[in-house]
Design a protein around this motif. Structure first.
Motif, short mmCIF file in Angstrom:
data_model
loop_
_atom_site.label_atom_id
_atom_site.label_comp_id
_atom_site.label_asym_id
_atom_site.label_seq_id
_atom_site.Cartn_x
_atom_site.Cartn_y
_atom_site.Cartn_z
N HIS A 134 5.15 -1.02 11.57
CA HIS A 134 4.69 -0.80 10.71
C HIS A 134 4.49 -0.63 9.33
O HIS A 134 3.25 -0.84 8.26
N GLU A 135 4.77 0.95 9.54
CA GLU A 135 5.07 1.43 8.39
C GLU A 135 6.24 2.69 7.50
O GLU A 135 6.93 2.64 8.73
N LEU B 202 -4.47 9.43 4.01
CA LEU B 202 -4.15 8.20 5.09
C LEU B 202 -4.78 9.42 6.39
O LEU B 202 -5.40 8.24 6.93
N GLY C 279 4.18 -3.96 8.63
CA GLY C 279 4.09 -3.20 7.17
C GLY C 279 5.64 -2.29 6.31
O GLY C 279 5.75 -2.26 5.28
N THR D 266 3.62 0.78 3.83
CA THR D 266 2.93 -0.25 4.22
C THR D 266 2.52 -1.80 3.49
O THR D 266 2.45 -1.51 2.20
N SER E 45 0.58 -0.86 0.14
CA SER E 45 0.30 0.08 -0.14
C SER E 45 0.80 1.48 0.11
O SER E 45 1.94 1.00 1.21
N ARG F 219 -1.93 -2.71 6.95
CA ARG F 219 -1.15 -2.07 7.73
C ARG F 219 -0.36 -2.70 9.17
O ARG F 219 -0.50 -2.08 10.49
#
Length: 205
Positions: A155-156, A93, A126, A119, A86, A123
């Motif tokens: 996570h991102e 977001l 990620g 991510t 993503s 999520r």
């Protein structure tokens, strides 16, 4: 007690901070990656992820008959398929999080935040999307620029075009502040801002 061997398609990878997890890394197979580590996991129950991810231990790897290279190859194939990438502007977001009605900006106004969030669609873990084949290459060619990578958590990551009017030092301060004030220690990924050079197709510290 050794857990039942998961199906091969269930073995995945994630990125964690190396120094913060030295004790854990003594017990689990891993690959050093910059100042991070790639580790491997599977879901105890894929239908109910509230049960949590189970990190593969060295004992499990041996019991199941895997080598580190086989784990890495398997996870590298599975993870991008199960957790598809993503990539979206950070303001999109924020809109999702706070709701369209609370997003205060003019409809035709240009983006004030030259940042994108990388991510996966869940999520969850990620940040590992930076390992997916050709993802950073595709992003850099879409943005027509080299990239700053801000590892905001496990996570991102936040992606910033390198031509943005913001110094690497300023971005470094942003990462450090986020890690200190907003990210639980267990989810902190790195205090460094990384560079991605599209011509070399590689990440640099």
């Amino acid at each position: 007690m050794i857990q039942t061997k998961p199906k091969e398609k269930e073995i995945l990878y994630q990125l964690i901070n190396y120094d913060n997890n030295r004790e854990l890394l003594e017990r689990v197979p891993h690959i050093r990656y910059l100042d991070m580590a790639i580790i491997f996991y599977y879901w105890k129950d894929r239908k109910d992820r509230s049960l949590g991810a189970c990190i593969v231990s060295l004992a499990q790897m041996e019991e199941w008959g895997y080598t580190l290279e086989e784990l890495e190859k398997t996870a590298a194939f599975n993870t991008p398929q199960l957790f598809q990438v993503s990539f979206q502007p950070i303001e999109e977001l924020i809109k999702e999080m706070v709701g369209e009605e609370l997003w205060c900006t003019e409809p035709d106004a240009p983006s004030l935040i030259p940042m994108h969030v990388l991510t996966n669609q869940s999520r969850l873990f990620g940040a590992a999307a930076i390992l997916y084949p050709q993802v950073l290459w595709a992003i850099s060619h879409t943005l027509q620029d080299d990239l700053y990578i801000l590892p905001s958590s496990i996570h991102e990551c936040i992606i910033v075009p390198m031509s943005v009017k913001c110094s690497r030092k300023e971005l470094q301060e942003i990462v450090e502040e986020i890690n200190e004030t907003q990210v639980p220690k267990a989810e902190m990924l790195s205090n460094h801002v990384f560079l991605y050079r599209k011509e070399k197709d590689c990440i640099e510290v």
